[in-house]
Design an enzyme around this catalytic site. Structure first.
Site, short mmCIF file in Angstrom:
data_model
loop_
_atom_site.label_atom_id
_atom_site.label_comp_id
_atom_site.label_asym_id
_atom_site.label_seq_id
_atom_site.Cartn_x
_atom_site.Cartn_y
_atom_site.Cartn_z
N GLU A 137 0.84 -1.20 0.00
CA GLU A 137 0.00 0.00 0.00
C GLU A 137 0.88 1.24 0.00
OE1 GLU A 137 -2.53 1.66 -0.31
OE2 GLU A 137 -4.34 0.93 0.70
N ASP A 138 0.31 2.34 -0.52
CA ASP A 138 1.07 3.58 -0.51
C ASP A 138 1.03 4.27 0.84
OD1 ASP A 138 -1.63 4.12 -0.81
OD2 ASP A 138 -1.35 5.77 -2.22
N ASP A 141 -3.70 5.68 6.50
CA ASP A 141 -4.24 6.98 6.89
C ASP A 141 -5.19 6.85 8.09
OD1 ASP A 141 -5.16 9.58 7.06
OD2 ASP A 141 -5.72 9.75 4.96
N PHE A 192 -2.28 15.97 3.77
CA PHE A 192 -2.61 15.26 2.53
C PHE A 192 -1.46 15.44 1.56
CE2 PHE A 192 -4.48 14.73 -1.65
CZ PHE A 192 -5.18 13.54 -1.48
N ARG A 205 0.10 12.96 -10.03
CA ARG A 205 0.80 11.69 -9.82
C ARG A 205 2.25 11.74 -10.34
NH1 ARG A 205 -2.62 7.55 -8.32
NH2 ARG A 205 -4.81 7.73 -8.91
#
Length: 285
Positions: A137-138, A141, A192, A205
């Site tokens: 996963e990136d 959160d 964020f 991106r």
């Protein structure tokens, strides 16, 4: 409230750790929307190589590893991770075979994590049950999505289940889960972030560094109420295709003529085209 990071076994990025975007090479149109660079690309690259070493060490002696990559944000992270692991496998003469599965899980609208995950489409049970599985996963959160993903995978009864996340966000909301990935790159402030294939409504991106969007960028590219309704009802808005600027199309054409793997082209060229097309749409509105 201070977020506890002692147990995370990763690099802790403090709130004051930031760099001006003017010190880095990025597309001109991007600079006006960036507040600051949180983690430069070179630092990400070095950390990913160390994570690859840690993951390979954990699975040394095994015959098989299924890597499940959560799209789209983890795509670039996993590609860099896989390249580093492949070099280690070759150097060590290991018999470890890595199988790769991509799953699409999207829970973000604007800069907020929303929605729930009830199932993961196209997940191949035979590659999970009784196998060594690494979820890639990136970012971790709020913790809600990861809790649901882990529940789905545990029900498939893998032999071993571990997780690697590039970023563990110091979000107080995830403390209730008392969870950490086995392999974590950075603990970052509750901001964020975009770049390194992480996006804001499918923009930015292509930025190689991990950056924080400024208030102007957040507002300019925010999903409008009508678009949000269409997303929630899973309908596709009817938008006429926009022609990208000639110089961008020429750049894409030049890339395609080179002997690069299609995967590399998709990672770097497609996001660039998408960003310019979306910008054009915003301007016309």
């Amino acid at each position: 409230m201070d977020y506890p990071t002692q147990h995370l076994d990763c690099l802790d990025i403090l709130e004051g750790f930031r760099f001006p975007i003017s010190m880095f090479t990025v597309q001109d149109y991007v600079k006006q929307y960036i507040d600051y660079v949180m983690i430069p690309n070179g630092m990400i690259t070095d950390r990913v190589e160390k994570l690859a070493e840690d993951i390979y060490t954990a699975y040394r002696g095994e015959k098989q590893l299924t890597c499940v990559v959560v799209l789209n944000g983890a795509d670039l992270y996993f590609n860099d991770l896989l390249l580093a692991m492949t070099r280690l496998i070759a150097f060590d003469g290991s018999e470890l075979v890595i199988r790769v599965e991509y799953v699409k899980v999207s829970t973000y609208v604007d800069d907020k994590s929303v929605g729930t995950i009830r199932k993961i489409p196209n997940l191949k049970k035979e590659l999970i049950t009784g196998k060594n599985v690494l979820i890639v996963e990136d970012i971790y959160d709020t913790g809600n999505s990861m809790a649901q993903i882990l529940k789905i995978f545990r029900e498939l009864q893998p032999k071993d289940l571990k997780v690697s996340v590039l970023l563990h966000k110091k979000n107080p909301k995830n403390l209730k889960f008392n969870w950490k990935a086995e392999f974590t790159g950075f603990a970052i402030p509750d901001r964020f972030v975009i770049g390194y294939y992480m996006d804001y409504n499918n923009l930015f991106r292509e930025i190689p560094h991990l950056c924080v969007l400024n208030a102007g960028g957040v507002e300019k590219f925010r999903v409008k109420k009508k678009e949000l309704t269409e997303m929630q009802t899973q309908t596709t808005p009817k938008v006429e295709p926009q022609k990208a600027p000639d110089d961008i199309e020429q750049a894409a054409s030049s890339f395609k003529k080179l002997d690069f793997k299609e995967q590399r082209i998709r990672r770097f060229v497609s996001p660039l085209l998408d960003s310019y097309q979306t910008l054009n749409l915003k301007k016309k509105k």
